[in-house]
Each structure stands twice: as C-alpha cells, then as structure tokens.
Design an enzyme around this catalytic site. Structure first.
Site, PDB file in Angstrom:
ATOM      1  N   GLY A   1     -41.412  22.946  52.541  1.00 13.35           N
ATOM      2  CA  GLY A   1     -42.317  23.832  53.283  1.00 13.35           C
ATOM      3  C   GLY A   1     -41.452  24.755  54.125  1.00 13.35           C
ATOM      4  O   GLY A   1     -40.774  24.293  55.051  1.00 13.35           O
TER       5      GLY A   1
ATOM      6  N   VAL B   1     -43.315  25.752  60.674  1.00 16.25           N
ATOM      7  CA  VAL B   1     -42.703  24.508  61.163  1.00 16.25           C
ATOM      8  C   VAL B   1     -41.436  24.167  60.352  1.00 16.25           C
ATOM      9  O   VAL B   1     -40.401  23.798  60.921  1.00 16.25           O
ATOM     10  CB  VAL B   1     -43.706  23.328  61.098  1.00 16.25           C
ATOM     11  CG1 VAL B   1     -43.046  22.026  61.501  1.00 16.25           C
ATOM     12  CG2 VAL B   1     -44.909  23.611  62.002  1.00 16.25           C
ATOM     13  N   GLY B   2     -41.513  24.327  59.035  1.00 21.30           N
ATOM     14  CA  GLY B   2     -40.366  23.995  58.182  1.00 21.30           C
ATOM     15  C   GLY B   2     -39.162  24.860  58.515  1.00 21.30           C
ATOM     16  O   GLY B   2     -38.039  24.361  58.689  1.00 21.30           O
TER      17      GLY B   2
ATOM     18  N   ASP C   1     -39.996  25.673  48.987  1.00 20.27           N
ATOM     19  CA  ASP C   1     -41.406  26.048  49.159  1.00 20.27           C
ATOM     20  C   ASP C   1     -41.972  26.401  47.785  1.00 20.27           C
ATOM     21  O   ASP C   1     -41.238  26.719  46.855  1.00 20.27           O
ATOM     22  CB  ASP C   1     -41.539  27.253  50.102  1.00 20.27           C
ATOM     23  CG  ASP C   1     -42.926  27.366  50.722  1.00 20.27           C
ATOM     24  OD1 ASP C   1     -43.088  26.990  51.903  1.00 20.27           O
ATOM     25  OD2 ASP C   1     -43.864  27.802  50.016  1.00 20.27           O
TER      26      ASP C   1
ATOM     27  N   ARG D   1     -57.122  18.534  63.179  1.00 21.01           N
ATOM     28  CA  ARG D   1     -56.073  18.199  62.215  1.00 21.01           C
ATOM     29  C   ARG D   1     -56.675  17.448  61.024  1.00 21.01           C
ATOM     30  O   ARG D   1     -56.225  17.558  59.899  1.00 21.01           O
ATOM     31  CB  ARG D   1     -55.013  17.316  62.888  1.00 21.01           C
ATOM     32  CG  ARG D   1     -54.233  18.022  63.991  1.00 21.01           C
ATOM     33  CD  ARG D   1     -53.300  17.056  64.700  1.00 21.01           C
ATOM     34  NE  ARG D   1     -52.478  17.696  65.716  1.00 21.01           N
ATOM     35  CZ  ARG D   1     -52.789  17.764  66.996  1.00 21.01           C
ATOM     36  NH1 ARG D   1     -53.903  17.235  67.446  1.00 21.01           N
ATOM     37  NH2 ARG D   1     -51.979  18.339  67.854  1.00 21.01           N
TER      38      ARG D   1
ATOM     39  N   ASN E   1     -54.108  18.738  52.054  1.00 18.40           N
ATOM     40  CA  ASN E   1     -52.752  18.264  52.318  1.00 18.40           C
ATOM     41  C   ASN E   1     -52.406  16.934  51.651  1.00 18.40           C
ATOM     42  O   ASN E   1     -51.239  16.681  51.347  1.00 18.40           O
ATOM     43  CB  ASN E   1     -52.508  18.211  53.824  1.00 18.40           C
ATOM     44  CG  ASN E   1     -52.372  19.609  54.414  1.00 18.40           C
ATOM     45  OD1 ASN E   1     -52.375  20.595  53.671  1.00 18.40           O
ATOM     46  ND2 ASN E   1     -52.262  19.711  55.722  1.00 18.40           N
TER      47      ASN E   1
ATOM     48  N   ARG F   1     -44.748  17.411  74.919  1.00 19.09           N
ATOM     49  CA  ARG F   1     -45.822  18.195  75.555  1.00 19.09           C
ATOM     50  C   ARG F   1     -46.311  17.526  76.844  1.00 19.09           C
ATOM     51  O   ARG F   1     -46.640  18.188  77.821  1.00 19.09           O
ATOM     52  CB  ARG F   1     -46.988  18.354  74.570  1.00 19.09           C
ATOM     53  CG  ARG F   1     -46.670  19.349  73.467  1.00 19.09           C
ATOM     54  CD  ARG F   1     -47.811  19.504  72.480  1.00 19.09           C
ATOM     55  NE  ARG F   1     -47.547  20.623  71.585  1.00 19.09           N
ATOM     56  CZ  ARG F   1     -48.113  20.765  70.387  1.00 19.09           C
ATOM     57  NH1 ARG F   1     -48.973  19.871  69.942  1.00 19.09           N
ATOM     58  NH2 ARG F   1     -47.814  21.813  69.637  1.00 19.09           N
TER      59      ARG F   1
ATOM     60  N   HIS G   1     -52.168  10.957  66.333  1.00 18.36           N
ATOM     61  CA  HIS G   1     -51.712  12.307  66.680  1.00 18.36           C
ATOM     62  C   HIS G   1     -52.898  13.273  66.811  1.00 18.36           C
ATOM     63  O   HIS G   1     -52.719  14.475  66.924  1.00 18.36           O
ATOM     64  CB  HIS G   1     -50.705  12.776  65.614  1.00 18.36           C
ATOM     65  CG  HIS G   1     -50.210  14.170  65.779  1.00 18.36           C
ATOM     66  ND1 HIS G   1     -49.638  14.634  66.946  1.00 18.36           N
ATOM     67  CD2 HIS G   1     -50.209  15.218  64.924  1.00 18.36           C
ATOM     68  CE1 HIS G   1     -49.298  15.906  66.786  1.00 18.36           C
ATOM     69  NE2 HIS G   1     -49.640  16.292  65.578  1.00 18.36           N
TER      70      HIS G   1
HETATM   71  N1  LIG Z   1     -47.082  16.525  63.047  1.00 18.71           N
HETATM   72  C1  LIG Z   1     -47.028  17.518  63.924  1.00 18.71           C
HETATM   73  O1  LIG Z   1     -46.732  17.303  65.099  1.00 18.71           O
HETATM   74  C2  LIG Z   1     -47.336  18.933  63.487  1.00 18.71           C
HETATM   75  C3  LIG Z   1     -47.138  20.018  64.342  1.00 18.71           C
HETATM   76  C4  LIG Z   1     -47.392  21.298  63.873  1.00 18.71           C
HETATM   77  C5  LIG Z   1     -47.856  21.493  62.573  1.00 18.71           C
HETATM   78  N2  LIG Z   1     -48.069  20.415  61.789  1.00 18.71           N
HETATM   79  C6  LIG Z   1     -48.539  20.548  60.401  1.00 18.71           C
HETATM   80  O2  LIG Z   1     -47.434  20.964  59.594  1.00 18.71           O
HETATM   81  C7  LIG Z   1     -47.940  21.640  58.441  1.00 18.71           C
HETATM   82  C8  LIG Z   1     -47.225  22.982  58.300  1.00 18.71           C
HETATM   83  O3  LIG Z   1     -47.571  23.856  59.348  1.00 18.71           O
HETATM   84  P1  LIG Z   1     -47.002  25.352  59.365  1.00 18.71           P
HETATM   85  O4  LIG Z   1     -47.486  25.958  60.608  1.00 18.71           O
HETATM   86  O5  LIG Z   1     -45.557  25.355  59.027  1.00 18.71           O
HETATM   87  O6  LIG Z   1     -47.805  25.997  58.122  1.00 18.71           O
HETATM   88  P2  LIG Z   1     -47.356  27.236  57.236  1.00 18.71           P
HETATM   89  O7  LIG Z   1     -48.557  27.692  56.483  1.00 18.71           O
HETATM   90  O8  LIG Z   1     -46.607  28.227  58.056  1.00 18.71           O
HETATM   91  O9  LIG Z   1     -46.309  26.588  56.205  1.00 18.71           O
HETATM   92  C9  LIG Z   1     -46.666  25.669  55.243  1.00 18.71           C
HETATM   93  C10 LIG Z   1     -45.840  25.968  54.003  1.00 18.71           C
HETATM   94  O10 LIG Z   1     -46.082  24.947  53.045  1.00 18.71           O
HETATM   95  C11 LIG Z   1     -45.952  25.574  51.773  1.00 18.71           C
HETATM   96  N3  LIG Z   1     -46.533  24.735  50.725  1.00 18.71           N
HETATM   97  C12 LIG Z   1     -47.836  24.523  50.423  1.00 18.71           C
HETATM   98  N4  LIG Z   1     -47.940  23.686  49.380  1.00 18.71           N
HETATM   99  C13 LIG Z   1     -46.684  23.356  49.003  1.00 18.71           C
HETATM  100  C14 LIG Z   1     -46.138  22.505  48.011  1.00 18.71           C
HETATM  101  N5  LIG Z   1     -46.908  21.838  47.162  1.00 18.71           N
HETATM  102  N6  LIG Z   1     -44.792  22.407  47.928  1.00 18.71           N
HETATM  103  C15 LIG Z   1     -43.984  23.072  48.786  1.00 18.71           C
HETATM  104  N7  LIG Z   1     -44.445  23.890  49.751  1.00 18.71           N
HETATM  105  C16 LIG Z   1     -45.771  24.016  49.869  1.00 18.71           C
HETATM  106  C17 LIG Z   1     -46.677  26.897  51.954  1.00 18.71           C
HETATM  107  O11 LIG Z   1     -46.330  27.837  50.941  1.00 18.71           O
HETATM  108  C18 LIG Z   1     -46.203  27.313  53.342  1.00 18.71           C
HETATM  109  O12 LIG Z   1     -45.063  28.144  53.282  1.00 18.71           O
HETATM  110  C19 LIG Z   1     -49.441  21.759  58.669  1.00 18.71           C
HETATM  111  O13 LIG Z   1     -50.120  20.729  57.983  1.00 18.71           O
HETATM  112  C20 LIG Z   1     -49.596  21.585  60.164  1.00 18.71           C
HETATM  113  O14 LIG Z   1     -50.876  21.132  60.526  1.00 18.71           O
HETATM  114  C21 LIG Z   1     -47.821  19.152  62.218  1.00 18.71           C
END
Ligand SMILES: NC(=O)c1ccc[n+]([C@@H]2O[C@H](COP(=O)([O-])OP(=O)(O)OC[C@H]3O[C@@H](n4cnc5c(N)ncnc54)[C@H](O)[C@@H]3O)[C@@H](O)[C@H]2O)c1
Length: 309
Positions: free
Chosen positions: A7, A11-12, A32, A88, A95, A151, A175
């Site tokens: 990803g 976040v990634g 990605d 969430r 997801n 946080r 969470h």
């Molecule tokens: N656990 C935590 O504390 C926390 C905090 C923030 C966000 N998140 C979660 O993290 C996830 C990502 O958030 P984000 O803001 O980066 O979203 P984002 O949309 O910016 O990025 C997600 C990426 O995943 C890619 N993707 C989708 N399906 C895929 C697959 N099968 N293989 C590879 N890549 C794939 C998309 O193309 C996209 O670039 C979300 O589910 C969000 O809710 C979790």
C-alpha cells in the site's frame, strides 16, 4: 535486512519515509496495486536520500510480489481509508479481501516475515491475518494502540503544558472510537500520576478526545490521518529490526491473557526480533476490566462478520 510496505497510499508512503530516514534496513520495497504509484513514490523518496543522508535502497512495485522476496518485516497498509462520518468498522467488506490476498502473496516470497497489520478495521484485519495464514501468533502484530497511545499523550500534553515525550500513557482494547480504553489512572508525567494535576472534568475530556482522535482528523482532512499512523508503523519496525524490546500497545492474539481468548486485541507487549514477545499484565481495576470485556465483545461481533463475507 529487507522490509516491505504494502500500500503506497498516505499511510504506507509515510511509514516507508520514516523507515528510510531512520535507515532501519538496507532494502525497502513499496508495493501497490495502482500502476506506477509505488514506483513513483519510491523514486521520489530516493531523491531525498542525498538531502537527508540515508543509504536505504527504496524500490517500488506494481503488484509484483517477487520483488518483495526475502523480507523480514512486512507492513500492510493496503485498503480503503474512512471518509468523514464513517467508522473504521464500515471498511470491513472491502479490506478483508485485500488483506487476505496480500498475506497470501507476501508469504509465497517471504515465508519468515513478521507481519504488521495497519489496514482497518485493524483488530479484525489482524485476526483475519492470523487465521488465514496460520502463522505463529508472535509474527502477527496489529498497529492501533501504538498510535492511540501517542494521541493520548498528545491530549495529555495539551492540558498539562508539557512535552508528550515526558509522558507514559497507554490505550488498550480495540482500535475503534468506542472500543479503545485510554488508561488515565495509570498515566504518568515522569513517574508522577497525571491525575494529580488534572481535574475530573479534564480527565474525562482527555479520554473522550483521545477516543475520537482519528475521527476528528478525518473530519478536518477529509480522509484518515497518516503522519502519526506512519510514524507508529515505523516505530514497530524499528523495535523489531533493532531488537529493542520496547513496550507498545499492539493488537495481538490473546489466549487467556486479560481474560480473553480467540481474539486479537490491544494490550501492552514487548516488540523485538521475534515479533511481539511478551504480554504485560497491567492489573486493570474492575471498571477497566469491564470496559476491556465490552471492547472485546464489540471486536468479536466484528470478527463474526468475516464468516459472512
Ligand atoms: N491502524 C491504524 O492505526 C490506522 C491509521 C490510519 C489509517 N489506517 C488504515 O490504513 C489503510 C490505508 O489508509 P491510507 O490513508 O494510506 O489509504 P490510501 O487510500 O491513501 O492508500 C491505500 C493504498 O492501498 C492500495 N491498495 C488497495 N488494494 C490493494 C491491494 N490489493 N494490493 C496493494 N495495494 C492495494 C491503494 O491503491 C492505495 O494506494 C486504511 O484501511 C486506513 O483505514 C489505519
């Protein structure tokens, strides 16, 4: 040492940026599904190397898992983030399929990897990763409480007028906005209980603001946050690759600890070269225990949704 981040979204990419800046590994792969996105972000980050002075080699891949081969740690951030007003939990349908598929692909090329799950709803995605891969429990770590605890420290620091890094404070449980439990009774400012300096009302406000910390940012930004989630993901990677054995709240498989089993939930754990290594028992009081059990119930209900997908 090789690390993969799946990803390359907000976040990634932020997780990868933090990993590279701290030079936590020699090789870092960003993957990605979206054509060119990971390659582009990897190149952009590599163009900061001369400025920031790191030697990590960052490469991008559009869904080619052979490039991730031999990774010691894999961070999963792929999936959709929430929009304002969403919980969430509403992300589960999309997801779950993504996280399951990513785990299968990763393990084909990195059978020994430690997996950090960030995708939401994180507690259920961590449980899914554990169930679907059959990996030893210590190699599956959900990142949520690490962020929520940071946080919590931020909120406390605003009221105390102090540095967040002088605080010790943890959030346990799920969470979700209603499932996390900021343990204010146990929070300290350089070893002095913070409750000594805060009124009852202030304490309630801090706990409430911590619980909606993510939703507050989603409302302001229009999508979920990434700087603190990315820093939290990288902090876990650091503790693994440097075998630091630091204490974080992480979502891990419980087998009777904190009175729960057959569930992944946030508890204080040490993180080192084997993944999560030891669960610490914080001796919750009756009220906290009851909140923890309620949190487990809510997460279990969400886990049950997996059976219907
Ligand atoms: N656990 C935590 O504390 C926390 C905090 C923030 C966000 N998140 C979660 O993290 C996830 C990502 O958030 P984000 O803001 O980066 O979203 P984002 O949309 O910016 O990025 C997600 C990426 O995943 C890619 N993707 C989708 N399906 C895929 C697959 N099968 N293989 C590879 N890549 C794939 C998309 O193309 C996209 O670039 C979300 O589910 C969000 O809710 C979790």
């Amino acid at each position: 040492m090789k690390v993969t981040v799946v990803g390359a979204g907000a976040v990634g990419a932020t997780t990868a940026d933090n990993i590279a800046r701290a030079a936590l590994c020699q090789e870092l792969v960003l993957l990605d599904i979206k054509e060119g996105l990971a390659e582009g972000k990897a190149q952009d980050m590599m163009q900061t190397a001369a400025l920031l002075g790191f030697d990590t080699r960052i490469t991008g891949s559009t869904n080619d898992y052979s490039k991730t081969a031999g990774s010691s740690v894999v961070v999963i951030t792929s999936g959709i983030p929430r929009k304002p007003g969403m919980t969430r939990e509403e992300l589960i349908g999309t997801n779950a399929g993504i996280v399951k598929g990513v785990c299968e692909n990763i393990l084909k090329y990195s059978p020994d990897a430690i997996i950090i799950v960030i995708s939401n709803p994180m507690d259920t995605m961590t449980y899914l990763a554990l169930q679907s891969t059959g990996l030893p429990k210590n190699r599956i770590i959900g990142m949520g409480g690490t962020l929520d605890s940071s946080r919590f420290k931020y909120q406390l620091s605003q009221h105390l007028g102090c540095s967040p890094s002088d605080l010790n404070a943890v959030v346990v449980g799920g969470h979700g906005d209603t499932t996390m439990i900021p343990l204010i009774r146990l929070a300290t400012w350089n070893s002095v209980p913070v409750t000594k300096f805060l009124s009852e009302d202030q304490q309630k406000q801090i706990v409430a603001d911590t619980m909606v910390g993510g939703a507050t940012l989603t409302k302001l930004i229009g999508t979920s946050a990434w700087y603190a989630p990315g820093a939290a993901g990288a902090a876990l990677v650091e503790s693994i690759v440097r075998d630091e054995k630091k204490l974080f709240t992480c979502c891990v498989s419980l087998e009777g600890e904190y009175g729960q089993k057959d569930i992944c939930l946030g508890v204080p754990v040490t993180i080192g070269k084997n993944g999560w290594e030891k669960i610490l028992d914080f001796d919750l009081n009756e009220e906290e225990k009851s909140l923890f059990n309620k949190s487990a119930e809510a997460v279990r209900t969400m886990n049950d949704v997996l059976k219907t997908l």
